[in-house]
Design an enzyme around this catalytic site. Structure first.
Site, PDB file in Angstrom:
ATOM      1  N   SER A   1     -91.941  -4.033  45.629  1.00  0.00           N
ATOM      2  CA  SER A   1     -91.941  -3.114  44.475  1.00  0.00           C
ATOM      3  C   SER A   1     -92.571  -3.781  43.255  1.00  0.00           C
ATOM      4  O   SER A   1     -93.306  -3.140  42.492  1.00  0.00           O
ATOM      5  CB  SER A   1     -90.520  -2.629  44.156  1.00  0.00           C
ATOM      6  OG  SER A   1     -89.623  -3.707  44.005  1.00  0.00           O
TER       7      SER A   1
ATOM      8  N   HIS B   1     -87.377  -2.591  52.433  1.00  0.00           N
ATOM      9  CA  HIS B   1     -87.170  -3.033  51.039  1.00  0.00           C
ATOM     10  C   HIS B   1     -85.962  -2.251  50.478  1.00  0.00           C
ATOM     11  O   HIS B   1     -84.884  -2.266  51.073  1.00  0.00           O
ATOM     12  CB  HIS B   1     -88.486  -2.824  50.277  1.00  0.00           C
ATOM     13  CG  HIS B   1     -88.554  -3.441  48.915  1.00  0.00           C
ATOM     14  ND1 HIS B   1     -87.723  -4.441  48.484  1.00  0.00           N
ATOM     15  CD2 HIS B   1     -89.382  -3.183  47.855  1.00  0.00           C
ATOM     16  CE1 HIS B   1     -88.024  -4.780  47.234  1.00  0.00           C
ATOM     17  NE2 HIS B   1     -89.031  -4.022  46.827  1.00  0.00           N
TER      18      HIS B   1
ATOM     19  N   HIS C   1     -84.194 -11.903  54.875  1.00  0.00           N
ATOM     20  CA  HIS C   1     -84.980 -11.884  53.641  1.00  0.00           C
ATOM     21  C   HIS C   1     -86.273 -12.662  53.849  1.00  0.00           C
ATOM     22  O   HIS C   1     -86.289 -13.644  54.596  1.00  0.00           O
ATOM     23  CB  HIS C   1     -84.190 -12.492  52.469  1.00  0.00           C
ATOM     24  CG  HIS C   1     -84.723 -12.068  51.151  1.00  0.00           C
ATOM     25  ND1 HIS C   1     -85.736 -12.734  50.515  1.00  0.00           N
ATOM     26  CD2 HIS C   1     -84.405 -11.017  50.354  1.00  0.00           C
ATOM     27  CE1 HIS C   1     -86.017 -12.112  49.375  1.00  0.00           C
ATOM     28  NE2 HIS C   1     -85.222 -11.071  49.254  1.00  0.00           N
TER      29      HIS C   1
ATOM     30  N   ARG D   1     -76.918 -11.926  44.775  1.00  0.00           N
ATOM     31  CA  ARG D   1     -76.635 -10.544  44.339  1.00  0.00           C
ATOM     32  C   ARG D   1     -75.577  -9.913  45.248  1.00  0.00           C
ATOM     33  O   ARG D   1     -74.782  -9.091  44.807  1.00  0.00           O
ATOM     34  CB  ARG D   1     -77.935  -9.726  44.337  1.00  0.00           C
ATOM     35  CG  ARG D   1     -79.006 -10.303  43.426  1.00  0.00           C
ATOM     36  CD  ARG D   1     -80.344  -9.608  43.618  1.00  0.00           C
ATOM     37  NE  ARG D   1     -80.850  -9.783  44.973  1.00  0.00           N
ATOM     38  CZ  ARG D   1     -81.948  -9.203  45.451  1.00  0.00           C
ATOM     39  NH1 ARG D   1     -82.659  -8.401  44.670  1.00  0.00           N
ATOM     40  NH2 ARG D   1     -82.351  -9.406  46.680  1.00  0.00           N
TER      41      ARG D   1
ATOM     42  N   ASP E   1     -78.661  -5.560  49.564  1.00  0.00           N
ATOM     43  CA  ASP E   1     -78.360  -4.202  50.006  1.00  0.00           C
ATOM     44  C   ASP E   1     -77.157  -4.117  50.944  1.00  0.00           C
ATOM     45  O   ASP E   1     -76.673  -3.024  51.232  1.00  0.00           O
ATOM     46  CB  ASP E   1     -79.595  -3.617  50.698  1.00  0.00           C
ATOM     47  CG  ASP E   1     -80.787  -3.579  49.747  1.00  0.00           C
ATOM     48  OD1 ASP E   1     -80.592  -3.147  48.604  1.00  0.00           O
ATOM     49  OD2 ASP E   1     -81.882  -3.996  50.144  1.00  0.00           O
TER      50      ASP E   1
ATOM     51  N   ARG F   1     -84.824  -1.767  38.706  1.00  0.00           N
ATOM     52  CA  ARG F   1     -86.041  -2.555  38.949  1.00  0.00           C
ATOM     53  C   ARG F   1     -87.090  -2.339  37.843  1.00  0.00           C
ATOM     54  O   ARG F   1     -87.927  -3.196  37.579  1.00  0.00           O
ATOM     55  CB  ARG F   1     -86.582  -2.199  40.344  1.00  0.00           C
ATOM     56  CG  ARG F   1     -87.750  -2.986  40.904  1.00  0.00           C
ATOM     57  CD  ARG F   1     -87.658  -4.476  40.789  1.00  0.00           C
ATOM     58  NE  ARG F   1     -86.530  -5.157  41.371  1.00  0.00           N
ATOM     59  CZ  ARG F   1     -86.494  -5.784  42.537  1.00  0.00           C
ATOM     60  NH1 ARG F   1     -87.555  -5.800  43.285  1.00  0.00           N
ATOM     61  NH2 ARG F   1     -85.411  -6.438  42.937  1.00  0.00           N
TER      62      ARG F   1
ATOM     63  N   ARG G   1    -107.606  -8.781  43.003  1.00  0.00           N
ATOM     64  CA  ARG G   1    -108.575  -8.475  44.068  1.00  0.00           C
ATOM     65  C   ARG G   1    -108.683  -9.646  45.037  1.00  0.00           C
ATOM     66  O   ARG G   1    -109.642 -10.410  45.000  1.00  0.00           O
ATOM     67  CB  ARG G   1    -109.919  -8.155  43.396  1.00  0.00           C
ATOM     68  CG  ARG G   1    -111.104  -7.607  44.221  1.00  0.00           C
ATOM     69  CD  ARG G   1    -110.726  -6.992  45.498  1.00  0.00           C
ATOM     70  NE  ARG G   1    -111.850  -6.364  46.169  1.00  0.00           N
ATOM     71  CZ  ARG G   1    -112.195  -6.649  47.421  1.00  0.00           C
ATOM     72  NH1 ARG G   1    -111.534  -7.563  48.117  1.00  0.00           N
ATOM     73  NH2 ARG G   1    -113.187  -5.999  47.999  1.00  0.00           N
TER      74      ARG G   1
HETATM   75  N1  HAX Z   1     -82.124  -7.785  62.113  1.00  0.00           N
HETATM   76  C1  HAX Z   1     -82.829  -8.000  63.257  1.00  0.00           C
HETATM   77  N2  HAX Z   1     -83.968  -8.703  63.301  1.00  0.00           N
HETATM   78  C2  HAX Z   1     -84.396  -9.261  62.149  1.00  0.00           C
HETATM   79  C3  HAX Z   1     -83.686  -9.120  60.954  1.00  0.00           C
HETATM   80  C4  HAX Z   1     -82.506  -8.343  60.950  1.00  0.00           C
HETATM   81  N3  HAX Z   1     -81.820  -8.100  59.836  1.00  0.00           N
HETATM   82  N4  HAX Z   1     -84.357  -9.804  59.985  1.00  0.00           N
HETATM   83  C5  HAX Z   1     -85.450 -10.340  60.568  1.00  0.00           C
HETATM   84  N5  HAX Z   1     -85.473  -9.989  61.878  1.00  0.00           N
HETATM   85  C6  HAX Z   1     -86.530 -10.290  62.856  1.00  0.00           C
HETATM   86  C7  HAX Z   1     -87.852  -9.688  62.358  1.00  0.00           C
HETATM   87  O1  HAX Z   1     -87.906  -8.295  62.615  1.00  0.00           O
HETATM   88  C8  HAX Z   1     -88.857 -10.531  63.113  1.00  0.00           C
HETATM   89  O2  HAX Z   1     -88.888 -10.067  64.442  1.00  0.00           O
HETATM   90  P1  HAX Z   1     -90.283  -9.995  65.275  1.00  0.00           P
HETATM   91  O3  HAX Z   1     -90.822 -11.394  65.250  1.00  0.00           O
HETATM   92  O4  HAX Z   1     -89.857  -9.527  66.623  1.00  0.00           O
HETATM   93  O5  HAX Z   1     -91.167  -9.026  64.535  1.00  0.00           O
HETATM   94  C9  HAX Z   1     -88.197 -11.905  63.101  1.00  0.00           C
HETATM   95  O6  HAX Z   1     -86.784 -11.672  62.906  1.00  0.00           O
HETATM   96  C10 HAX Z   1     -88.695 -12.822  62.028  1.00  0.00           C
HETATM   97  O7  HAX Z   1     -88.534 -12.195  60.773  1.00  0.00           O
HETATM   98  P2  HAX Z   1     -88.265 -13.056  59.453  1.00  0.00           P
HETATM   99  O8  HAX Z   1     -89.438 -13.956  59.257  1.00  0.00           O
HETATM  100  O9  HAX Z   1     -86.923 -13.669  59.496  1.00  0.00           O
HETATM  101  O10 HAX Z   1     -88.200 -11.941  58.324  1.00  0.00           O
HETATM  102  P3  HAX Z   1     -89.397 -11.250  57.528  1.00  0.00           P
HETATM  103  O11 HAX Z   1     -89.718 -12.079  56.352  1.00  0.00           O
HETATM  104  O12 HAX Z   1     -90.510 -10.884  58.434  1.00  0.00           O
HETATM  105  O13 HAX Z   1     -88.705  -9.882  57.077  1.00  0.00           O
HETATM  106  C11 HAX Z   1     -87.016  -8.494  56.217  1.00  0.00           C
HETATM  107  C12 HAX Z   1     -87.743  -9.823  56.073  1.00  0.00           C
HETATM  108  C13 HAX Z   1     -86.126  -8.304  54.997  1.00  0.00           C
HETATM  109  C14 HAX Z   1     -88.045  -7.349  56.262  1.00  0.00           C
HETATM  110  C15 HAX Z   1     -86.174  -8.511  57.503  1.00  0.00           C
HETATM  111  O14 HAX Z   1     -85.202  -9.538  57.420  1.00  0.00           O
HETATM  112  C16 HAX Z   1     -85.492  -7.197  57.810  1.00  0.00           C
HETATM  113  O15 HAX Z   1     -86.122  -6.334  58.430  1.00  0.00           O
HETATM  114  N6  HAX Z   1     -84.201  -7.005  57.388  1.00  0.00           N
HETATM  115  C17 HAX Z   1     -83.497  -5.759  57.542  1.00  0.00           C
HETATM  116  C18 HAX Z   1     -83.934  -4.760  56.480  1.00  0.00           C
HETATM  117  C19 HAX Z   1     -83.413  -5.162  55.119  1.00  0.00           C
HETATM  118  O16 HAX Z   1     -82.232  -5.462  54.926  1.00  0.00           O
HETATM  119  N7  HAX Z   1     -84.296  -5.112  54.121  1.00  0.00           N
HETATM  120  C20 HAX Z   1     -83.928  -5.432  52.721  1.00  0.00           C
HETATM  121  C21 HAX Z   1     -84.419  -6.808  52.288  1.00  0.00           C
HETATM  122  C22 HAX Z   1     -84.054  -7.142  50.855  1.00  0.00           C
HETATM  123  C23 HAX Z   1     -84.760  -6.224  49.932  1.00  0.00           C
HETATM  124  O17 HAX Z   1     -85.965  -6.218  49.779  1.00  0.00           O
HETATM  125  N8  HAX Z   1     -84.014  -5.367  49.326  1.00  0.00           N
HETATM  126  O18 HAX Z   1     -84.540  -4.392  48.590  1.00  0.00           O
END
Ligand code: HAX
Length: 440
Positions: free
Chosen positions: A241, A271, A318, A327, A373, A399, A419
Site C-alpha cells: 500500500s 496485504h 511476513h 502490532r 492482522d 494507513r 522507474r
Molecule cells: N501460511 C501458509 N504458507 C505460508 C504462509 C502462511 N501464513 N506464509 C508464507 N507461506 C508460504 C508462502 O506461500 C511460500 O510458499 P511457496 O514457496 O509454495 O509459494 C513460502 O511460505 C515462502 O513464503 P515467505 O517467503 O515466508 O513469505 P512471502 O514474503 O513470500 O509472503 C506473506 C509474505 C505475508 C504474503 C505470506 O506470509 C502470507 O501469504 N501470509 C498470509 C496472508 C497474510 O497474513 N497477509 C498479511 C501480511 C501482513 C500485512 O501486509 N498486513 O496488511
C-alpha cells in the site's frame, strides 16, 4: 503559514540541502546488490527507496521516527481519560520528526475538524454503487471522488513552481485525512445500517469521532480506535500500500489518486484484506468444529486441513518481519487490559501457540509468527463490529497517515518519477549464458 506547515518547511529545506550535498559527494556509493532470486521474488530486501516516516527491522519490528509502539504509548499525547495514544500525535511525529506537545496535537484535531466537510457529490457517487459493493471498492472510489477538490491539481494548472509542490500536497493531505473518517463511517452506515448516518461530535478527537460516527458505543471502543489508527499507520515504504501510493505519487498524481492506488493494494488478501480473511477463517473453523471453545489439538487439525487444501493461514507470515509483529503484541496487551474472558480472543491466543510450530514444520515459511492482522478482527467482534468486510477500511483510514505524510516529504525532497528497470526471462537466460562464456 500554519504552525505545522512552518515546522515541516524548516525541516524539509534542511534535509533537501543536506541530501543534495551528500549525493554530490557519494552518489555512486554502492548500498546493495541484487540477486536473481530477488528479481524473480518480489524485490524482497532490495534497498531502492527513501522513506522518512518509519523503518522496519526484521527482529524488532516497526519504528516510527525511531520510536517503538510501547514508546509511542508513553510519549504521545492522549485524549482526556484515555490511555491510548492519539493518531494526530503520530502524524505530527512522522511529518516533523518531533514528538508533539498536547497543544500541537489539539491544533491538529481542530484543523482536521475545520477541514472535515465532505462535498455532496462524494456521497452521491457512493450511492450509485450497489450496497453490497465491497467496502474497499467504495472507499477507493470515494477517495478518487474527493479529489475533485485537489489544491495540487488547481495550482499545477495555474503554473505552480516545482518548489511549491510539497505545499499544495500538504493542503490536499490535510483535507483528505480530515475527511476520511466521515467517508468511511458513511460507507459503514450505508452498507450495514440502512443509511442511518450519525453526525460528527466535535468535542471528540479524530479517532474518537470516527468511532462515534461508526455507531459502536463505549469509551473502550474509542480507545481501541485511537490505538488501532496509530499502529496501522505506517510500515516503512516497501509494503504494497505504501509503495503503490509512492509510485502513483511520483508521477505528480494528486494525494487522492495516490492514496486510492495504495488502498487498492491494501485490498488484496496477502496485504490488508488479511484482517477480514483471518476472522472469516476463525469463524469457519468454529463452525466446522462445532464449538466456540476449541482445544489446541482441534485448532492444529484445522490449520493442517487449511494447508492441505493448498491455502495460506491468514494473519501469519511476513515479507520482512522474523518475529511476532509488535502490532499484534500491542493489540494483545490492549485485550489483556480492557477485556476479560472473551471466547473469540481466547481462540486467537490459542492459535498463536499452535500455528507457528506447524508453519515452521513446513520448512519453507520464513516467518511463522502472527502479523498485525491476526488479532484485530477479534477485538472488533468483541466490541460488536461483526461486518468483516469493513475491517480493511479501518486499516486504510489509518494507513493514510503514514503514506500521505511521506508523500509530502517525497515532494519536498524533489523525488523523481519512479522507474525501475525490468527484463524478460529470455534476457536472464542470455545474460547467464554470456556470464558462463566469459568465465570460459
Ligand atoms: N501460511 C501458509 N504458507 C505460508 C504462509 C502462511 N501464513 N506464509 C508464507 N507461506 C508460504 C508462502 O506461500 C511460500 O510458499 P511457496 O514457496 O509454495 O509459494 C513460502 O511460505 C515462502 O513464503 P515467505 O517467503 O515466508 O513469505 P512471502 O514474503 O513470500 O509472503 C506473506 C509474505 C505475508 C504474503 C505470506 O506470509 C502470507 O501469504 N501470509 C498470509 C496472508 C497474510 O497474513 N497477509 C498479511 C501480511 C501482513 C500485512 O501486509 N498486513 O496488511
Amino acid at each position: 503559514m500554519d504552525p505545522l506547515k512552518q515546522k515541516f518547511k524548516e525541516k524539509a529545506l534542511a534535509l533537501f540541502q543536506a541530501n543534495r550535498a551528500m549525493l554530490k559527494e557519494n552518489g555512486d556509493t554502492i548500498v546493495d546488490q541484487v540477486t536473481l532470486k530477488q528479481v524473480f521474488g518480489g524485490m524482497r530486501g532490495v534497498k531502492s527507496m527513501i522513506w522518512e516516516t518509519s523503518q522496519l527491522d526484521a527482529q524488532k519490528g516497526i519504528r516510527f521516527r525511531g520510536k517503538s509502539i510501547p514508546e509511542l504509548k508513553e510519549i504521545l499525547p492522549k485524549f482526556e481519560g484515555c490511555k491510548e495514544p492519539l493518531p494526530e500525535g503520530l502524524f505530527h511525529l512522522m511529518l516533523t520528526g518531533e514528538v508533539p506537545t498536547d497543544e500541537e496535537v489539539k491544533w491538529i484535531t481542530g484543523e482536521w475538524q475545520r477541514r472535515a466537510d465532505v462535498p455532496k457529490h462524494v456521497f452521491a457517487a457512493l450511492e450509485t454503487l450497489p450496497k453490497d459493493a465491497h467496502p474497499m471498492t467504495q472507499f477507493s472510489m470515494a477517495i478518487i471522488a474527493l479529489g475533485t477538490e485537489s489544491v495540487f491539481n488547481r495550482r499545477y494548472a495555474e503554473g505552480m513552481a516545482k518548489s511549491d509542490y510539497w505545499d499544495a500536497t500538504y493542503e490536499d493531505t490535510m483535507n483528505l485525512i480530515a475527511r476520511l473518517p466521515r467517508v468511511a463511517a458513511y460507507i459503514y452506515r450505508r452498507t450495514y445500517k440502512d443509511g442511518d448516518h450519525i453526525a460528527a461530535d466535535i468535542s471528540l478527537d479524530w479517532g474518537g469521532n470516527f468511532a462515534h460516527m461508526l455507531g459502536i458505543p463505549g469509551d473502550d471502543f474509542k480507545s481501541l480506535m485511537r490505538l488501532y489508527l496509530t499502529i496501522h499507520a505506517d510500515h516503512e515504504g516497501g509494503n504494497a500500500s505504501a509503495h503503490s501510493t509512492h509510485l502513483t505519487g511520483s508521477t505528480l498524481s494528486d494525494s487522492y489518486k495516490s492514496l486510492s492506488s495504495g488502498m487498492n493494494a491494501l485490498a488484496g488478501p496477502l496485504h490488508g484484506l488479511a484482517n477480514q480473511e483471518v476472522i472469516k477463517w476463525v469463524f469457519k473453523m468454529l463452525d466446522v468444529l462445532g464449538t466456540r471453545n476449541p482445544s489446541k489439538e482441534q485448532i492444529a487439525e484445522y490449520v493442517q486441513k487449511t494447508l492441505d487444501a493448498g491455502k495460506v493461514i491468514p494473519g501469519y507470515g511476513h515479507a520482512v518481519l522474523r518475529q511476532p509483529d509488535p502490532r499484534f503484541t500491542a493489540q494483545r496487551t490492549f485485550a489483556e487490559e480492557y477485556i476479560k474472558n472473551s471466547d473469540i480472543i481466547n481462540v486467537i491466543w490459542k492459535a498463536f501457540e499452535v500455528v507457528p510450530p506447524i508453519l515452521q514444520g513446513l520448512g519453507k515459511v520464513k516467518n511463522p509468527w502472527p502479523n498485525v492482522d491476526a488479532h484485530s478482527g477479534a477485538l472488533l467482534v468483541h466490541y460488536g463490529m461483526h461486518e468483516f468486510s469493513f475491517y480493511t477500511v479501518l486499516f486504510g483510514v489509518s494507513r493514510s497517515l503514514g503514506v500521505l505524510s511521506q508523500l509530502i516529504w517525497s515532494r519536498a525532497l524533489g523525488f523523481p518519477l519512479e522507474r525501475p528497470k525490468s527484463v524478460t526471462s529470455e534476457w536472464v537466460m542470455d545474460y547467464l549464458a554470456q556470464q558462463k562464456e566469459a568465465v570460459g
